[in-house]
Scaffold this motif. Structure first.
Motif, PDB file in Angstrom:
ATOM      1  N   THR A  41       0.854  -1.185   0.000  1.00  0.00           N
ATOM      2  CA  THR A  41       0.000   0.000   0.000  1.00  0.00           C
ATOM      3  C   THR A  41       0.892   1.237   0.000  1.00  0.00           C
ATOM      4  OG1 THR A  41       0.035   0.115   2.390  1.00  0.00           O
ATOM      5  CG2 THR A  41      -1.775  -1.141   1.396  1.00  0.00           C
ATOM      6  N   SER A  42       0.274   2.355  -0.296  1.00  0.00           N
ATOM      7  CA  SER A  42       1.016   3.606  -0.332  1.00  0.00           C
ATOM      8  C   SER A  42       1.635   3.909   1.034  1.00  0.00           C
ATOM      9  CB  SER A  42       0.081   4.730  -0.775  1.00  0.00           C
ATOM     10  OG  SER A  42       0.731   5.960  -0.695  1.00  0.00           O
ATOM     11  N   SER A  43       0.840   3.703   2.126  1.00  0.00           N
ATOM     12  CA  SER A  43       1.391   4.084   3.433  1.00  0.00           C
ATOM     13  C   SER A  43       2.506   3.144   3.864  1.00  0.00           C
ATOM     14  CB  SER A  43       0.299   4.211   4.504  1.00  0.00           C
ATOM     15  OG  SER A  43      -0.573   3.150   4.418  1.00  0.00           O
ATOM     16  N   GLU A  53       3.490  10.310   3.800  1.00  0.00           N
ATOM     17  CA  GLU A  53       2.384   9.561   3.179  1.00  0.00           C
ATOM     18  C   GLU A  53       1.788  10.359   2.023  1.00  0.00           C
ATOM     19  OE1 GLU A  53      -0.428   7.468   5.388  1.00  0.00           O
ATOM     20  OE2 GLU A  53       1.025   6.685   6.834  1.00  0.00           O
ATOM     21  N   LEU A  57       1.866   9.024  -1.879  1.00  0.00           N
ATOM     22  CA  LEU A  57       0.622   8.825  -2.632  1.00  0.00           C
ATOM     23  C   LEU A  57       0.656   9.638  -3.931  1.00  0.00           C
ATOM     24  CD1 LEU A  57      -2.092   7.423  -2.578  1.00  0.00           C
ATOM     25  CD2 LEU A  57      -3.046   9.390  -1.363  1.00  0.00           C
ATOM     26  N   GLU A  61       0.474   7.982  -7.671  1.00  0.00           N
ATOM     27  CA  GLU A  61      -0.619   8.311  -8.603  1.00  0.00           C
ATOM     28  C   GLU A  61      -0.055   8.777  -9.936  1.00  0.00           C
ATOM     29  OE1 GLU A  61      -3.985  10.355  -7.058  1.00  0.00           O
ATOM     30  OE2 GLU A  61      -4.382   8.376  -6.187  1.00  0.00           O
ATOM     31  N   ARG A  71      -2.051  -0.541  -9.533  1.00  0.00           N
ATOM     32  CA  ARG A  71      -2.696  -0.648  -8.206  1.00  0.00           C
ATOM     33  C   ARG A  71      -3.866  -1.612  -8.335  1.00  0.00           C
ATOM     34  NH1 ARG A  71      -4.945   4.720  -6.458  1.00  0.00           N
ATOM     35  NH2 ARG A  71      -6.666   4.121  -7.820  1.00  0.00           N
ATOM     36  N   ASN A  72      -3.966  -2.578  -7.402  1.00  0.00           N
ATOM     37  CA  ASN A  72      -5.102  -3.509  -7.480  1.00  0.00           C
ATOM     38  C   ASN A  72      -6.252  -3.015  -6.601  1.00  0.00           C
ATOM     39  OD1 ASN A  72      -4.641  -4.252  -4.844  1.00  0.00           O
ATOM     40  ND2 ASN A  72      -3.690  -6.231  -5.333  1.00  0.00           N
ATOM     41  N   ASP A  74      -7.255  -3.862  -3.807  1.00  0.00           N
ATOM     42  CA  ASP A  74      -6.968  -3.726  -2.367  1.00  0.00           C
ATOM     43  C   ASP A  74      -6.024  -2.556  -2.075  1.00  0.00           C
ATOM     44  OD1 ASP A  74      -8.490  -5.976  -1.838  1.00  0.00           O
ATOM     45  OD2 ASP A  74      -6.774  -7.325  -2.192  1.00  0.00           O
ATOM     46  N   GLY A  75      -5.744  -1.764  -3.116  1.00  0.00           N
ATOM     47  CA  GLY A  75      -4.869  -0.607  -2.905  1.00  0.00           C
ATOM     48  C   GLY A  75      -3.395  -0.987  -2.819  1.00  0.00           C
ATOM     49  N   ILE A  76      -3.064  -2.189  -3.354  1.00  0.00           N
ATOM     50  CA  ILE A  76      -1.661  -2.619  -3.346  1.00  0.00           C
ATOM     51  C   ILE A  76      -1.009  -2.167  -4.655  1.00  0.00           C
ATOM     52  CG2 ILE A  76      -0.082  -4.599  -3.277  1.00  0.00           C
ATOM     53  CD1 ILE A  76      -1.586  -4.400  -0.714  1.00  0.00           C
ATOM     54  N   TYR A  77       0.070  -1.422  -4.530  1.00  0.00           N
ATOM     55  CA  TYR A  77       0.814  -0.967  -5.717  1.00  0.00           C
ATOM     56  C   TYR A  77       1.904  -1.974  -6.060  1.00  0.00           C
ATOM     57  CZ  TYR A  77      -1.372   3.593  -5.070  1.00  0.00           C
ATOM     58  OH  TYR A  77      -2.283   4.611  -4.950  1.00  0.00           O
TER      59      TYR A  77
END
Ligand SMILES: C[S@@+](CC[C@H](N)C(=O)[O-])C[C@H]1O[C@@H](n2cnc3c(N)ncnc32)[C@H](O)[C@@H]1O
Length: 319
Positions: A41-43, A53, A57, A61, A71-72, A74-77
């Motif tokens: 994730t981004s964080s 953070e 992000l 983006e 990015r899927n 679930d917010g996984i990059y």
């Protein structure tokens, strides 16, 4: 319609620096190898890179819009495989990108250099030399055709690569021709990187000499001498010295091979010429016919330049 096109052309060009800076910043901050190692994730990525953070992000983006990360749901990059091959762990474009970052910073001084006609750098190598040298290897590794595919470098030949950088031209030529014996001659700070590069390809047919081509003696007699992308760093006096010295270090019927940008051929060539303004005392992109004339004055025969693509040429001159 035409006005709209011109407007788009201008805005694309002037806004283009932002995309450039985004990739350079991400590479400098090690974002691609880190994300390739563990998609996150981004964080979580922000934590691993020690970044804010909000900033992370924003970077992600932008890179996602450029197709450089995904990015899927679930917010996984993650980093797509092809991008990882270029910019990930062991990526073969990262040093070239870092070098473009060096140039980016230098180009800030374009107005100053244009006013004075003087370079910003006191010495051409007042830059990140490893990124520059390894970047040149990366650039050559991904380019085609390779020199030995367009010029005959077969058989038992001794070749001097004068200003050879990491030695990439001879590394690929030696891989294709085990009978080729070569010497790479470059400044000490680059020569030590050439030693590493040659070792990484497991070649013992290539040696390295550290020194100044304009001052120090050249190491022996050769069948072929290569001056690839070095003359654009010199003015006419420097070009003449290098051609004279090459003539002296060639056997009878030996060949001098020059690789250069063609003046007036493309936007890239014109921009590169400005980089020479920023970085060198009196360097410039040389038109093929000027170097042909100087080779003839030096005493070479059968002097002929051939375009290898839209903006580069190879000049072959025989002693
Ligand atoms: C643009 S790079 C070209 C490298 C390689 N030949 C290529 O085409 O990718 C120019 C190289 O010439 C070297 N060079 C320039 N002037 C030199 C000099 N006076 N003595 C030794 N090396 C020099 C630089 O250190 C640099 O590695």
């Amino acid at each position: 319609v035409e006005l709209a096109l011109v407007r788009d052309q201008i805005t694309d060009a002037v806004e283009g620096f932002q995309s450039s800076k985004l990739i350079v910043a991400a590479v400098r901050m090690n974002l691609f190898p880190t994300l390739e190692e563990v998609p996150s994730t981004s964080s979580s990525l922000a934590y691993r890179l020690g970044l804010s953070e909000r900033g992370t992000l924003g970077l992600l983006e932008g890179l996602m819009q450029m197709g450089l990360v995904t990015r899927n749901g679930d917010g996984i990059y993650a980093v797509p495989a092809e991008v990882a091959m270029c910019l990930g762990r062991g990526g073969h474009l990262s040093q070239w990108v870092k070098h473009q970052g060096t140039l980016y910073d230098l180009w800030e001084g374009l107005e100053q250099s244009a006013r004075s006609g003087r370079p910003l750098l006191a010495n051409t190598h007042d830059i990140d030399v490893p990124a520059y040298a390894w970047g040149l290897l990366e650039d050559y590794a991904s380019s085609s055709p390779k020199l030995h595919e367009v010029v005959d470098l077969s058989g038992e030949i001794r070749v001097l690569d004068a200003g050879g950088g990491t030695g990439h031209y001879l590394i690929y030529a030696a891989l294709a021709n085990p009978s080729l014996v070569g010497v790479i001659f470059d400044k000490p700070e680059v020569a030590k990187i050439a030693v590493e590069a040659i070792k990484s390809f497991g070649l013992d047919s290539l040696g390295v000499v550290a020194g100044d081509l304009l001052v120090d003696p050249w190491p022996g007699l050769f069948d072929v001498i290569l001056l690839a992308n070095i003359l654009h760093g010199k003015g006419e006096a420097g070009v003449r010295v290098l051609m004279d010295r090459a003539f002296g270090a060639l056997r009878e019927k030996g060949r001098l091979i020059i690789v250069e940008w063609q003046q007036g051929s493309s936007l890239r060539s014109a921009l590169f010429n400005l980089t020479m303004l920023l970085c060198t005392e009196d360097g410039r992109v040389w038109p093929a016919n000027s170097l042909e004339a100087l080779a003839i004055i030096t005493g070479f025969q059968k002097v002929e330049a051939t375009m290898v693509n839209e903006d580069r040429y190879i000049l072959v001159a025989t002693k």
